[in-house]
Design a protein around this motif. Structure first.
Motif, PDB file in Angstrom:
ATOM      1  N   MET A   8      -5.684 -12.028   4.741  1.00  0.00           N
ATOM      2  CA  MET A   8      -4.576 -11.844   3.817  1.00  0.00           C
ATOM      3  C   MET A   8      -5.155 -12.024   2.423  1.00  0.00           C
ATOM      4  O   MET A   8      -6.124 -12.720   2.228  1.00  0.00           O
ATOM      5  N   GLY A   9      -4.552 -11.391   1.475  1.00  0.00           N
ATOM      6  CA  GLY A   9      -5.024 -11.563   0.116  1.00  0.00           C
ATOM      7  C   GLY A   9      -5.226 -10.229  -0.571  1.00  0.00           C
ATOM      8  O   GLY A   9      -4.750  -9.190  -0.107  1.00  0.00           O
ATOM      9  N   GLN A  10      -5.934 -10.304  -1.649  1.00  0.00           N
ATOM     10  CA  GLN A  10      -6.135  -9.143  -2.501  1.00  0.00           C
ATOM     11  C   GLN A  10      -6.983  -8.070  -1.815  1.00  0.00           C
ATOM     12  O   GLN A  10      -7.902  -8.368  -1.072  1.00  0.00           O
ATOM     13  N   TRP A  11      -6.642  -6.837  -2.125  1.00  0.00           N
ATOM     14  CA  TRP A  11      -7.447  -5.697  -1.699  1.00  0.00           C
ATOM     15  C   TRP A  11      -8.417  -5.394  -2.832  1.00  0.00           C
ATOM     16  O   TRP A  11      -8.008  -5.266  -3.978  1.00  0.00           O
ATOM     17  N   THR A  12      -9.682  -5.257  -2.523  1.00  0.00           N
ATOM     18  CA  THR A  12     -10.659  -4.877  -3.535  1.00  0.00           C
ATOM     19  C   THR A  12     -10.643  -3.358  -3.687  1.00  0.00           C
ATOM     20  O   THR A  12     -10.069  -2.637  -2.852  1.00  0.00           O
ATOM     21  N   GLU A  13     -11.267  -2.868  -4.740  1.00  0.00           N
ATOM     22  CA  GLU A  13     -11.366  -1.417  -4.925  1.00  0.00           C
ATOM     23  C   GLU A  13     -12.113  -0.782  -3.755  1.00  0.00           C
ATOM     24  O   GLU A  13     -11.773   0.318  -3.314  1.00  0.00           O
ATOM     25  N   GLU A  14     -13.105  -1.496  -3.247  1.00  0.00           N
ATOM     26  CA  GLU A  14     -13.869  -1.000  -2.094  1.00  0.00           C
ATOM     27  C   GLU A  14     -12.981  -0.925  -0.844  1.00  0.00           C
ATOM     28  O   GLU A  14     -13.055   0.045  -0.086  1.00  0.00           O
ATOM     29  N   ASP A  15     -12.136  -1.939  -0.639  1.00  0.00           N
ATOM     30  CA  ASP A  15     -11.195  -1.933   0.491  1.00  0.00           C
ATOM     31  C   ASP A  15     -10.267  -0.725   0.403  1.00  0.00           C
ATOM     32  O   ASP A  15     -10.009  -0.049   1.408  1.00  0.00           O
ATOM     33  N   GLN A  17     -10.738   2.130  -1.216  1.00  0.00           N
ATOM     34  CA  GLN A  17     -11.461   3.377  -0.974  1.00  0.00           C
ATOM     35  C   GLN A  17     -11.758   3.555   0.506  1.00  0.00           C
ATOM     36  O   GLN A  17     -11.612   4.655   1.057  1.00  0.00           O
ATOM     37  N   ASN A  18     -12.145   2.463   1.178  1.00  0.00           N
ATOM     38  CA  ASN A  18     -12.375   2.528   2.628  1.00  0.00           C
ATOM     39  C   ASN A  18     -11.100   2.927   3.358  1.00  0.00           C
ATOM     40  O   ASN A  18     -11.137   3.751   4.282  1.00  0.00           O
ATOM     41  N   LEU A  19      -9.972   2.359   2.948  1.00  0.00           N
ATOM     42  CA  LEU A  19      -8.689   2.690   3.561  1.00  0.00           C
ATOM     43  C   LEU A  19      -8.395   4.180   3.412  1.00  0.00           C
ATOM     44  O   LEU A  19      -8.061   4.857   4.395  1.00  0.00           O
ATOM     45  N   LEU A  20      -8.535   4.703   2.215  1.00  0.00           N
ATOM     46  CA  LEU A  20      -8.253   6.124   1.981  1.00  0.00           C
ATOM     47  C   LEU A  20      -9.186   7.023   2.797  1.00  0.00           C
ATOM     48  O   LEU A  20      -8.744   8.015   3.385  1.00  0.00           O
ATOM     49  N   ASP A  21     -10.455   6.652   2.861  1.00  0.00           N
ATOM     50  CA  ASP A  21     -11.423   7.431   3.648  1.00  0.00           C
ATOM     51  C   ASP A  21     -11.080   7.399   5.141  1.00  0.00           C
ATOM     52  O   ASP A  21     -11.157   8.420   5.832  1.00  0.00           O
ATOM     53  N   LEU A  22     -10.711   6.230   5.638  1.00  0.00           N
ATOM     54  CA  LEU A  22     -10.391   6.103   7.061  1.00  0.00           C
ATOM     55  C   LEU A  22      -9.115   6.849   7.428  1.00  0.00           C
ATOM     56  O   LEU A  22      -9.025   7.414   8.521  1.00  0.00           O
ATOM     57  N   VAL A  23      -8.144   6.869   6.526  1.00  0.00           N
ATOM     58  CA  VAL A  23      -6.911   7.624   6.803  1.00  0.00           C
ATOM     59  C   VAL A  23      -7.221   9.118   6.836  1.00  0.00           C
ATOM     60  O   VAL A  23      -6.664   9.852   7.658  1.00  0.00           O
ATOM     61  N   LYS A  24      -8.142   9.580   5.989  1.00  0.00           N
ATOM     62  CA  LYS A  24      -8.555  10.988   6.059  1.00  0.00           C
ATOM     63  C   LYS A  24      -9.196  11.293   7.413  1.00  0.00           C
ATOM     64  O   LYS A  24      -9.011  12.365   7.971  1.00  0.00           O
ATOM     65  N   GLU A  25      -9.954  10.327   7.918  1.00  0.00           N
ATOM     66  CA  GLU A  25     -10.655  10.522   9.189  1.00  0.00           C
ATOM     67  C   GLU A  25      -9.729  10.381  10.405  1.00  0.00           C
ATOM     68  O   GLU A  25      -9.779  11.200  11.324  1.00  0.00           O
ATOM     69  N   TYR A  26      -8.880   9.351  10.421  1.00  0.00           N
ATOM     70  CA  TYR A  26      -8.080   9.038  11.601  1.00  0.00           C
ATOM     71  C   TYR A  26      -6.603   9.400  11.487  1.00  0.00           C
ATOM     72  O   TYR A  26      -5.867   9.289  12.473  1.00  0.00           O
ATOM     73  N   GLY A  27      -6.153   9.775  10.305  1.00  0.00           N
ATOM     74  CA  GLY A  27      -4.733  10.060  10.126  1.00  0.00           C
ATOM     75  C   GLY A  27      -3.937   8.759  10.165  1.00  0.00           C
ATOM     76  O   GLY A  27      -4.417   7.723   9.729  1.00  0.00           O
ATOM     77  N   ASN A  28      -2.730   8.813  10.718  1.00  0.00           N
ATOM     78  CA  ASN A  28      -1.866   7.633  10.712  1.00  0.00           C
ATOM     79  C   ASN A  28      -2.032   6.757  11.958  1.00  0.00           C
ATOM     80  O   ASN A  28      -1.102   6.091  12.385  1.00  0.00           O
ATOM     81  N   LYS A  29      -3.198   6.720  12.504  1.00  0.00           N
ATOM     82  CA  LYS A  29      -3.503   5.827  13.636  1.00  0.00           C
ATOM     83  C   LYS A  29      -3.886   4.471  13.046  1.00  0.00           C
ATOM     84  O   LYS A  29      -5.057   4.127  12.900  1.00  0.00           O
ATOM     85  N   TRP A  30      -2.843   3.695  12.679  1.00  0.00           N
ATOM     86  CA  TRP A  30      -3.032   2.485  11.884  1.00  0.00           C
ATOM     87  C   TRP A  30      -3.831   1.421  12.598  1.00  0.00           C
ATOM     88  O   TRP A  30      -4.591   0.686  11.949  1.00  0.00           O
TER      89      TRP A  30
END
Length: 64
Positions: A8-15, A17-30
């Protein structure tokens, strides 16, 4: 008994960017996106963060 530690806590800029990249790869498979992020964030927290970053067309309008 197994204890689940959730980051829990703050999301870094790297976090973010990783999130956006992973959503492009996996879609909404959270679950898959959350498992692929470093640390331990829940699928729900990952989805909520993504929803804040990328508003959808059915989001309430914030301006004119």
């Amino acid at each position: 008994m197994r204890t689940l530690t959730v980051q829990m806590g703050q999301w870094t800029e790297e976090d973010v960017q990783n999130l956006l990249d992973l959503v492009k790869e996996y879609g909404n498979k959270w679950d898959r996106v959350a498992a692929s992020l470093p640390g331990s964030r829940s699928a729900l927290s990952v989805r909520k963060k993504y929803d804040k970053l990328v508003p959808t067309d059915d989001s309430p309008c914030l301006g004119p």
